[in-house]
Design a protein around this motif. Structure first.
Motif, short mmCIF file in Angstrom:
data_model
loop_
_atom_site.label_atom_id
_atom_site.label_comp_id
_atom_site.label_asym_id
_atom_site.label_seq_id
_atom_site.Cartn_x
_atom_site.Cartn_y
_atom_site.Cartn_z
N ARG A 51 0.43 -1.19 -0.07
CA ARG A 51 0.14 0.25 0.30
C ARG A 51 0.88 1.08 -0.05
NH1 ARG A 51 -3.68 -0.79 4.76
NH2 ARG A 51 -1.54 -1.59 5.88
N LEU A 52 2.12 1.17 0.25
CA LEU A 52 2.86 2.55 0.47
C LEU A 52 4.15 2.09 -0.30
CD1 LEU A 52 3.17 2.06 4.50
CD2 LEU A 52 1.56 3.46 3.19
N VAL A 92 7.20 8.41 3.08
CA VAL A 92 6.01 7.50 3.34
C VAL A 92 5.07 8.22 2.85
CG1 VAL A 92 4.26 5.92 4.52
CG2 VAL A 92 6.81 5.79 5.34
N LEU A 124 0.67 6.61 0.35
CA LEU A 124 -0.18 5.80 -0.03
C LEU A 124 0.27 6.25 -1.99
CD1 LEU A 124 -3.33 7.42 1.72
CD2 LEU A 124 -1.51 5.19 2.56
N ILE A 174 2.10 11.06 4.07
CA ILE A 174 1.22 10.32 5.60
C ILE A 174 2.29 10.17 6.54
CG2 ILE A 174 -0.24 8.92 4.57
CD1 ILE A 174 1.06 6.24 4.73
N TRP A 183 9.19 6.41 13.15
CA TRP A 183 8.19 6.34 12.41
C TRP A 183 7.34 7.74 12.91
CZ3 TRP A 183 9.61 1.83 14.47
CH2 TRP A 183 9.02 1.28 15.49
N LEU A 194 3.48 9.14 11.48
CA LEU A 194 2.52 9.41 9.96
C LEU A 194 1.08 10.49 10.89
CD1 LEU A 194 1.92 5.09 10.06
CD2 LEU A 194 3.47 7.36 8.77
N PHE A 248 -4.38 8.76 9.45
CA PHE A 248 -3.42 7.92 8.98
C PHE A 248 -3.22 6.09 9.93
CE2 PHE A 248 -2.34 11.15 5.68
CZ PHE A 248 -3.00 10.93 5.46
N GLN A 273 -4.28 2.04 10.80
CA GLN A 273 -5.06 1.21 9.24
C GLN A 273 -3.75 0.35 9.38
OE1 GLN A 273 -6.51 3.63 6.54
NE2 GLN A 273 -6.18 5.53 8.14
N TYR A 303 -0.24 1.07 8.51
CA TYR A 303 0.62 1.64 7.88
C TYR A 303 2.33 1.88 8.55
CZ TYR A 303 -3.31 3.73 5.07
OH TYR A 303 -4.05 3.54 3.60
N GLU A 334 3.17 -2.10 8.41
CA GLU A 334 4.23 -1.85 7.26
C GLU A 334 5.10 -0.96 6.30
OE1 GLU A 334 1.57 -1.62 2.70
OE2 GLU A 334 1.09 -1.56 4.04
N ALA A 335 5.10 0.51 6.90
CA ALA A 335 6.74 0.30 6.42
C ALA A 335 7.85 0.48 7.21
CB ALA A 335 5.97 2.20 6.57
#
Length: 177
Positions: free
Chosen positions: A8-9, A67, A69, A76, A98, A100, A104, A107, A109, A112-113
């Motif tokens: 997704r990223l 990062v 989308l 984001i 991180w 965000l 965001f 979810q 993210y 995932e990142a």
């Protein structure tokens, strides 16, 4: 140019177009609540941050990724690697972190990142160990650290702001990919 795609990223280097959206993220008191002393950052401070992050890429061969989308191209926040100079007791070390924007959160993210950045650190950049540092009350970040397979190894205090911190770590032998 270093880029990483996840389902997704897109994790990528910074561009001039990232300044305003990152400054908006940094201006949110809820986003900044667990960062340093909790102060928000303005446009000028964010520009200085991005410049410093890009210099770390040049100096270290790693850094903080912007990062976005994949579907919309919207910035984001960031994830990636940095040297945690603010906490000399853990050096030498490379930290994964991180940040965000609030819309965001919740979810997946960040996980995932961060997973992509951790894989980049251990497999692409050949690091043997990565740490992550969070305010002890920042349960959301600590949840991401657990999802990455990191374990808590130390509690300490921020040397400038006096806030309680917890240090997590993972090394190449513990990394499941």
């Amino acid at each position: 140019m270093t880029e990483i795609r996840t389902p997704r990223l897109l994790l990528r280097r910074w561009t001039d177009d990232d300044l305003v959206p990152m400054a908006e993220i940094n201006a949110d008191p809820e986003v900044m609540r667990w960062i340093g002393d909790g102060s928000v950052r303005d446009l000028e401070q964010t520009a200085e941050d991005i410049e410093r992050w890009e210099e770390e890429w040049d100096d270290e061969g790693f850094g903080l990724f912007a990062v976005e989308l994949l579907g919309s191209g919207e910035l984001i926040g960031f994830t990636g690697l940095s040297v945690p100079d603010f906490l000399p007791e853990v050096l030498p070390a490379v930290e994964i972190g991180w940040r965000l924007g609030r819309p965001f959160w919740g979810q997946g993210y960040a996980s995932e990142a961060a997973h992509a950045a951790l894989e980049f650190a251990l497999q692409d950049r050949g690091l043997d160990r990565v740490i992550s540092i969070a305010h002890i009350s920042d349960t959301a970040s600590e949840n991401v650290m657990r999802k990455l397979g990191m374990t808590s190894v130390r509690e300490t205090e921020h040397p400038v702001f006096g806030v309680p911190l917890r240090v997590h770590t993972i090394d190449l032998t513990e990394y499941a990919g």
